[in-house]
Motif scaffolding. Structure first.
Motif, PDB file in Angstrom:
ATOM      1  N   GLU A  92       9.546   9.046  16.565  1.00  0.00           N
ATOM      2  CA  GLU A  92       8.209   8.299  16.622  1.00  0.00           C
ATOM      3  C   GLU A  92       7.381   8.419  15.217  1.00  0.00           C
ATOM      4  O   GLU A  92       6.781   7.316  15.219  1.00  0.00           O
ATOM      5  N   LEU A  93       7.116   9.254  14.689  1.00  0.00           N
ATOM      6  CA  LEU A  93       6.340   9.335  13.516  1.00  0.00           C
ATOM      7  C   LEU A  93       7.024   8.472  12.402  1.00  0.00           C
ATOM      8  O   LEU A  93       6.238   7.724  11.770  1.00  0.00           O
ATOM      9  N   LEU A  94       8.569   8.634  12.273  1.00  0.00           N
ATOM     10  CA  LEU A  94       9.008   7.542  11.291  1.00  0.00           C
ATOM     11  C   LEU A  94       8.765   6.097  11.519  1.00  0.00           C
ATOM     12  O   LEU A  94       8.574   5.471  10.735  1.00  0.00           O
ATOM     13  N   ALA A  95       8.700   5.739  12.813  1.00  0.00           N
ATOM     14  CA  ALA A  95       8.616   4.372  13.225  1.00  0.00           C
ATOM     15  C   ALA A  95       7.351   3.889  12.854  1.00  0.00           C
ATOM     16  O   ALA A  95       7.115   2.671  12.457  1.00  0.00           O
ATOM     17  N   TRP A  96       6.117   4.815  13.324  1.00  0.00           N
ATOM     18  CA  TRP A  96       4.779   4.580  13.037  1.00  0.00           C
ATOM     19  C   TRP A  96       4.705   4.471  11.653  1.00  0.00           C
ATOM     20  O   TRP A  96       4.044   3.362  11.126  1.00  0.00           O
ATOM     21  N   VAL A  97       5.200   5.236  10.433  1.00  0.00           N
ATOM     22  CA  VAL A  97       4.814   4.984   9.240  1.00  0.00           C
ATOM     23  C   VAL A  97       5.735   3.812   8.649  1.00  0.00           C
ATOM     24  O   VAL A  97       5.127   3.214   7.727  1.00  0.00           O
ATOM     25  N   GLN A  98       6.902   3.640   9.006  1.00  0.00           N
ATOM     26  CA  GLN A  98       7.587   2.458   8.696  1.00  0.00           C
ATOM     27  C   GLN A  98       6.711   0.968   8.973  1.00  0.00           C
ATOM     28  O   GLN A  98       6.923   0.244   8.269  1.00  0.00           O
ATOM     29  N   ALA A  99       6.004   1.175  10.045  1.00  0.00           N
ATOM     30  CA  ALA A  99       5.241  -0.149  10.449  1.00  0.00           C
ATOM     31  C   ALA A  99       3.998  -0.290   9.427  1.00  0.00           C
ATOM     32  O   ALA A  99       3.373  -1.213   9.321  1.00  0.00           O
ATOM     33  N   ALA A 100       3.564   1.000   8.910  1.00  0.00           N
ATOM     34  CA  ALA A 100       2.473   0.867   8.087  1.00  0.00           C
ATOM     35  C   ALA A 100       2.663   0.516   6.667  1.00  0.00           C
ATOM     36  O   ALA A 100       1.839  -0.104   6.141  1.00  0.00           O
ATOM     37  N   SER A 101       3.806   0.836   6.123  1.00  0.00           N
ATOM     38  CA  SER A 101       3.995   0.790   4.433  1.00  0.00           C
ATOM     39  C   SER A 101       5.424   0.978   4.227  1.00  0.00           C
ATOM     40  O   SER A 101       6.307   1.575   5.096  1.00  0.00           O
ATOM     41  N   THR A 102       5.938   0.191   3.275  1.00  0.00           N
ATOM     42  CA  THR A 102       7.183   0.385   2.734  1.00  0.00           C
ATOM     43  C   THR A 102       7.404   1.323   1.752  1.00  0.00           C
ATOM     44  O   THR A 102       8.469   1.958   1.395  1.00  0.00           O
ATOM     45  N   ASP A 103       6.264   1.834   1.034  1.00  0.00           N
ATOM     46  CA  ASP A 103       6.083   2.641  -0.042  1.00  0.00           C
ATOM     47  C   ASP A 103       5.399   3.821   0.352  1.00  0.00           C
ATOM     48  O   ASP A 103       4.056   3.834   0.582  1.00  0.00           O
ATOM     49  N   ARG A 104       6.156   5.044   0.758  1.00  0.00           N
ATOM     50  CA  ARG A 104       5.515   6.147   1.256  1.00  0.00           C
ATOM     51  C   ARG A 104       6.393   7.238   0.915  1.00  0.00           C
ATOM     52  O   ARG A 104       7.463   7.467   0.264  1.00  0.00           O
ATOM     53  N   LEU A 105       5.729   8.627   0.850  1.00  0.00           N
ATOM     54  CA  LEU A 105       5.859   9.735   0.629  1.00  0.00           C
ATOM     55  C   LEU A 105       5.638  10.885   1.555  1.00  0.00           C
ATOM     56  O   LEU A 105       4.281  10.942   1.657  1.00  0.00           O
ATOM     57  N   MET A 124       0.822  -1.137  -0.175  1.00  0.00           N
ATOM     58  CA  MET A 124      -0.309  -0.003  -0.029  1.00  0.00           C
ATOM     59  C   MET A 124       1.013   1.306   0.159  1.00  0.00           C
ATOM     60  O   MET A 124       1.819   1.319   0.726  1.00  0.00           O
ATOM     61  N   THR A 125       0.538   2.147  -0.887  1.00  0.00           N
ATOM     62  CA  THR A 125       1.454   3.369  -0.976  1.00  0.00           C
ATOM     63  C   THR A 125       0.701   4.431  -0.179  1.00  0.00           C
ATOM     64  O   THR A 125      -0.594   4.729  -0.220  1.00  0.00           O
ATOM     65  N   LEU A 126       1.627   5.011   0.606  1.00  0.00           N
ATOM     66  CA  LEU A 126       1.060   6.357   1.635  1.00  0.00           C
ATOM     67  C   LEU A 126       1.460   7.467   1.223  1.00  0.00           C
ATOM     68  O   LEU A 126       2.896   7.459   0.898  1.00  0.00           O
ATOM     69  N   VAL A 127       0.847   8.492   1.481  1.00  0.00           N
ATOM     70  CA  VAL A 127       1.220   9.975   1.480  1.00  0.00           C
ATOM     71  C   VAL A 127       0.957  10.091   2.849  1.00  0.00           C
ATOM     72  O   VAL A 127      -0.107  10.205   3.322  1.00  0.00           O
ATOM     73  N   ILE A 128       2.206  10.922   3.425  1.00  0.00           N
ATOM     74  CA  ILE A 128       1.922  11.130   4.888  1.00  0.00           C
ATOM     75  C   ILE A 128       2.183  12.696   4.913  1.00  0.00           C
ATOM     76  O   ILE A 128       3.201  13.483   4.778  1.00  0.00           O
ATOM     77  N   VAL A 145      -5.728   6.844   6.773  1.00  0.00           N
ATOM     78  CA  VAL A 145      -5.524   5.440   7.118  1.00  0.00           C
ATOM     79  C   VAL A 145      -5.290   5.577   8.484  1.00  0.00           C
ATOM     80  O   VAL A 145      -5.791   4.898   9.568  1.00  0.00           O
ATOM     81  N   ASP A 146      -4.372   6.539   8.922  1.00  0.00           N
ATOM     82  CA  ASP A 146      -4.239   6.879  10.677  1.00  0.00           C
ATOM     83  C   ASP A 146      -3.555   8.063  10.713  1.00  0.00           C
ATOM     84  O   ASP A 146      -3.095   8.853   9.581  1.00  0.00           O
ATOM     85  N   GLU A 147      -3.366   8.638  11.841  1.00  0.00           N
ATOM     86  CA  GLU A 147      -2.939  10.015  12.091  1.00  0.00           C
ATOM     87  C   GLU A 147      -2.147   9.919  13.364  1.00  0.00           C
ATOM     88  O   GLU A 147      -2.785   9.158  14.340  1.00  0.00           O
TER      89      GLU A 147
END
Length: 131
Positions: free
Chosen positions: A41-54, A1-5, A27-29
């Motif tokens: 903390e923010l990076l760890a949260w996003v890394q757990a959610a997706s490997t494809d992110r921007l 899943m690709t995420l934009v944060i 997805v989450d905030e």
């Protein structure tokens, strides 16, 4: 899943919202301290959610620069969202609305404007002629 944060940066905290590309679904905030520990903390949260992110950071460089550098040094993809794109979302938000309700706007702005500029670490050490 690709995420934009999308990140709404402030002096004390940064609020981030992860939105799926394609659907634009939230997805989450998260909100974290605007300090290196909070960035982690923010990076760890996003890394757990997706490997494809921007990451789409509102370009308030005096406030967002620390997070931007932190992410770039860790190989994350980051774009800068001009504050003028966010002005309409702020005007539309009711005064009593929570801050996090507007945060997905940074993500959705990136989805709507794929030409947004990529962030680069243009920090260069000062040259000192201290003799």
């Amino acid at each position: 899943m690709t995420l934009v944060i999308g990140v709404d940066p402030h002096k004390q905290t940064h609020t981030a919202a992860a939105v799926q590309t394609g659907s634009g679904e939230l997805v989450d905030e998260r909100t974290a301290a605007a300090r290196p520990a909070g960035y982690g903390e923010l990076l760890a949260w996003v890394q757990a959610a997706s490997t494809d992110r921007l990451w789409a950071l509102e370009d308030v460089r005096g406030v967002s620069r620390g997070l931007e550098r932190f992410l770039l040094k860790r190989g994350e993809r980051v774009v800068r969202v001009p504050p003028k794109l966010m002005a309409g979302a702020r005007r539309a938000r009711a005064p009593s609305a929570s801050l996090t309700r507007s945060t997905p706007s940074q993500s959705r702005a990136r989805l709507a404007h794929p030409e947004l500029p990529a962030a680069v670490d243009d920090h260069r050490p000062a040259i000192c002629n201290c003799s």
